[in-house]
Structure formats: C-alpha cells, structure tokens
Design a protein around this motif. Structure first.
Motif, mmCIF file in Angstrom:
data_model
loop_
_atom_site.group_PDB
_atom_site.id
_atom_site.type_symbol
_atom_site.label_atom_id
_atom_site.label_comp_id
_atom_site.label_asym_id
_atom_site.label_seq_id
_atom_site.Cartn_x
_atom_site.Cartn_y
_atom_site.Cartn_z
ATOM 1 N N SER A 71 20.038 -14.158 -32.823
ATOM 2 C CA SER A 71 19.670 -12.979 -32.027
ATOM 3 C C SER A 71 20.914 -12.377 -31.401
ATOM 4 N N ASP A 72 20.767 -11.161 -30.896
ATOM 5 C CA ASP A 72 21.901 -10.480 -30.266
ATOM 6 C C ASP A 72 21.878 -10.576 -28.744
ATOM 7 N N ALA A 73 20.681 -10.730 -28.163
ATOM 8 C CA ALA A 73 20.570 -10.854 -26.704
ATOM 9 C C ALA A 73 19.190 -11.401 -26.364
ATOM 10 N N LEU A 74 19.102 -12.031 -25.213
ATOM 11 C CA LEU A 74 17.817 -12.494 -24.691
ATOM 12 C C LEU A 74 17.285 -11.439 -23.737
ATOM 13 N N LEU A 75 16.032 -11.076 -23.901
ATOM 14 C CA LEU A 75 15.357 -10.154 -22.987
ATOM 15 C C LEU A 75 14.386 -10.988 -22.166
ATOM 16 N N HIS A 76 14.579 -11.002 -20.859
ATOM 17 C CA HIS A 76 13.795 -11.883 -19.983
ATOM 18 C C HIS A 76 13.407 -11.121 -18.708
ATOM 19 N N PRO A 77 12.314 -10.324 -18.776
ATOM 20 C CA PRO A 77 11.946 -9.481 -17.630
ATOM 21 C C PRO A 77 11.042 -10.174 -16.597
ATOM 22 N N ALA A 78 11.204 -11.464 -16.409
ATOM 23 C CA ALA A 78 10.327 -12.227 -15.509
ATOM 24 C C ALA A 78 10.383 -11.692 -14.077
ATOM 25 N N ARG A 79 9.220 -11.633 -13.466
ATOM 26 C CA ARG A 79 9.126 -11.231 -12.061
ATOM 27 C C ARG A 79 9.285 -12.438 -11.140
ATOM 28 N N LEU A 80 8.897 -13.595 -11.637
ATOM 29 C CA LEU A 80 8.944 -14.832 -10.863
ATOM 30 C C LEU A 80 9.427 -15.932 -11.780
ATOM 31 N N GLU A 81 10.483 -16.579 -11.419
ATOM 32 C CA GLU A 81 11.091 -17.582 -12.284
ATOM 33 C C GLU A 81 11.722 -18.660 -11.440
ATOM 34 N N GLY A 82 11.582 -19.894 -11.877
ATOM 35 C CA GLY A 82 12.263 -21.005 -11.209
ATOM 36 C C GLY A 82 13.697 -21.059 -11.692
ATOM 37 N N LEU A 83 14.030 -22.129 -12.352
ATOM 38 C CA LEU A 83 15.393 -22.310 -12.855
ATOM 39 C C LEU A 83 15.743 -21.304 -13.947
ATOM 40 N N GLY A 84 14.822 -20.974 -14.823
ATOM 41 C CA GLY A 84 15.140 -20.077 -15.930
ATOM 42 C C GLY A 84 15.751 -20.834 -17.088
ATOM 43 N N LEU A 85 15.057 -21.883 -17.533
ATOM 44 C CA LEU A 85 15.563 -22.726 -18.609
ATOM 45 C C LEU A 85 15.853 -21.923 -19.871
ATOM 46 N N THR A 86 14.979 -20.995 -20.206
ATOM 47 C CA THR A 86 15.194 -20.152 -21.385
ATOM 48 C C THR A 86 16.510 -19.380 -21.276
ATOM 49 N N VAL A 87 16.781 -18.877 -20.093
ATOM 50 C CA VAL A 87 18.016 -18.137 -19.854
ATOM 51 C C VAL A 87 19.223 -19.060 -20.058
ATOM 52 N N CYS A 88 19.152 -20.265 -19.505
ATOM 53 C CA CYS A 88 20.251 -21.227 -19.675
ATOM 54 C C CYS A 88 20.451 -21.597 -21.139
ATOM 55 N N GLU A 89 19.343 -21.834 -21.857
ATOM 56 C CA GLU A 89 19.447 -22.188 -23.278
ATOM 57 C C GLU A 89 20.095 -21.059 -24.073
ATOM 58 N N ALA A 90 19.665 -19.832 -23.827
ATOM 59 C CA ALA A 90 20.228 -18.693 -24.548
ATOM 60 C C ALA A 90 21.726 -18.558 -24.263
ATOM 61 N N MET A 91 22.091 -18.676 -23.001
ATOM 62 C CA MET A 91 23.505 -18.561 -22.641
ATOM 63 C C MET A 91 24.324 -19.679 -23.278
ATOM 64 N N ALA A 92 23.766 -20.894 -23.326
ATOM 65 C CA ALA A 92 24.466 -22.020 -23.953
ATOM 66 C C ALA A 92 24.700 -21.759 -25.443
ATOM 67 N N CYS A 93 23.839 -20.949 -26.046
ATOM 68 C CA CYS A 93 24.000 -20.576 -27.459
ATOM 69 C C CYS A 93 24.869 -19.330 -27.635
ATOM 70 N N GLY A 94 25.446 -18.839 -26.540
ATOM 71 C CA GLY A 94 26.358 -17.703 -26.615
ATOM 72 C C GLY A 94 25.690 -16.345 -26.601
ATOM 73 N N LEU A 95 24.463 -16.280 -26.064
ATOM 74 C CA LEU A 95 23.766 -14.992 -25.994
ATOM 75 C C LEU A 95 23.931 -14.344 -24.632
ATOM 76 N N PRO A 96 24.279 -13.072 -24.593
ATOM 77 C CA PRO A 96 24.189 -12.357 -23.330
ATOM 78 C C PRO A 96 22.708 -12.183 -22.978
ATOM 79 N N VAL A 97 22.426 -12.078 -21.698
ATOM 80 C CA VAL A 97 21.054 -12.023 -21.213
ATOM 81 C C VAL A 97 20.820 -10.720 -20.465
ATOM 82 N N VAL A 98 19.682 -10.092 -20.735
ATOM 83 C CA VAL A 98 19.213 -8.940 -19.961
ATOM 84 C C VAL A 98 17.961 -9.436 -19.263
ATOM 85 N N CYS A 99 18.043 -9.604 -17.936
ATOM 86 C CA CYS A 99 16.924 -10.202 -17.201
ATOM 87 C C CYS A 99 16.744 -9.539 -15.839
#
Length: 174
Positions: A71-99
C-alpha cells in the motif's frame, strides 16, 4: 514510487468510532486516482457504493504485513482510539499514515514528519491530506522512512518489557 492509482489501506472494525462512515465521503472526494482496501473482521457490515473502495475480511499476520507493504498509505479516520496498533504496524512497515488528531494518535504520528493528522469527522481534511501526500513524491518517501524509524525503537518488544519492568520496580519501591 507510489502506485497508480494511489493505494490506501484501512484496517479495523467497521464502526463509527473507527471512522468508517467517513471512508466513502473521503474516497468520493479523491476520485478514481485513488483506491482503498478495507480489511475488517465483519465485511458483511461494510456497505459502500464508491467504486474505489474494496472490502475484504480478516487476514493472517503475514498477509497483513504484505498488504501494508503493498500500500501507499494507511487511512485511519478513527474518532476514538487507544494505542492505535494498526497505525504502529503500518508505520513499522514504512507506511506514512493519514489519521485523526484524536485520542492517542498524535502521540504516535508526528504531523508532517511521519504522517498527517486531520480534524476528526472532516472528510475534506482527510482527502486534502491524502492528495498532499500523493502529489509529493519526496514527502511520501521521507514520511515512510521516518515512520519506520520513529515507531520501531519505541515499540520493540525488549524495549517495552524493560520499560514495564522499570515501572513495576519503581512502584514496588514506593
């Protein structure tokens, strides 16, 4: 280089809390030069009419890593999020995040450096951020590289165990 169309990925439950109601308006604004793959545990709940959104069910850890990497970027429009594991996983794979700039996400994503933070519940802001990222190859490349460099040392298992150990020891000494 990013794909054509630009590939966005969403991974999470299909709930308003996770911002799923925003995905279709965001993708309609972006148009045919963009596609979104949504990985969700309950794909039957996901009802979308935008032709640039594709829904799939849960994936294995190995498949998910491959999806992040393709993928080219993670799209994560969450209104309420704890740690954001998905965001961390995507970043660890070298993806920029739009959240969303909500809950704990700004503690993980550095705006303009490892990703782009958007006002929650505003599809136009998310669409503008994705367009900004997709239109600037050097920014896209830099953000992906910095995302990985930012998240990996902070969430390495040995670092986390050591941090918890220090915390527990400090509490027992009190």
């Amino acid at each position: 280089a990013p794909h054509s169309p630009f590939r966005l990925l969403y991974v999470g439950s299909w709930t308003r809390r996770k911002g799923c109601d925003l995905l279709e308006p965001i993708m309609r604004r972006l148009g045919p030069g963009f596609e979104l793959l949504c990985v969700t545990a309950d794909p039957a709940r996901a009802r979308v009419r935008a032709s640039n959104i594709h829904i799939t069910g849960p994936r294995s850890e190995r498949d998910l890593v491959e999806l992040y990497r393709s993928s080219d970027a993670l799209l994560h429009p969450a209104r309420l999020e704890g740690l954001g594991l998905t965001v961390c996983e995507a970043m660890a794979c070298g993806l920029p995040v739009v959240c969303s700039a909500a809950a704990a996400l700004p503690e993980i994503v550095e705006h303009g450096k490892t990703g782009l933070l958007c006002a929650p519940s505003e599809p136009q802001g998310f669409a503008a951020a994705v367009l900004r990222l997709a239109s600037d190859l050097s920014q896209w490349t830099r953000m992906g590289r910095l995302a990985r460099a930012h998240v990996c040392p902070r969430f390495d298992l040995s670092v986390m165990i050591e941090s918890y150990d220090r915390l527990y020891r400090s509490l027992s000494l009190s």
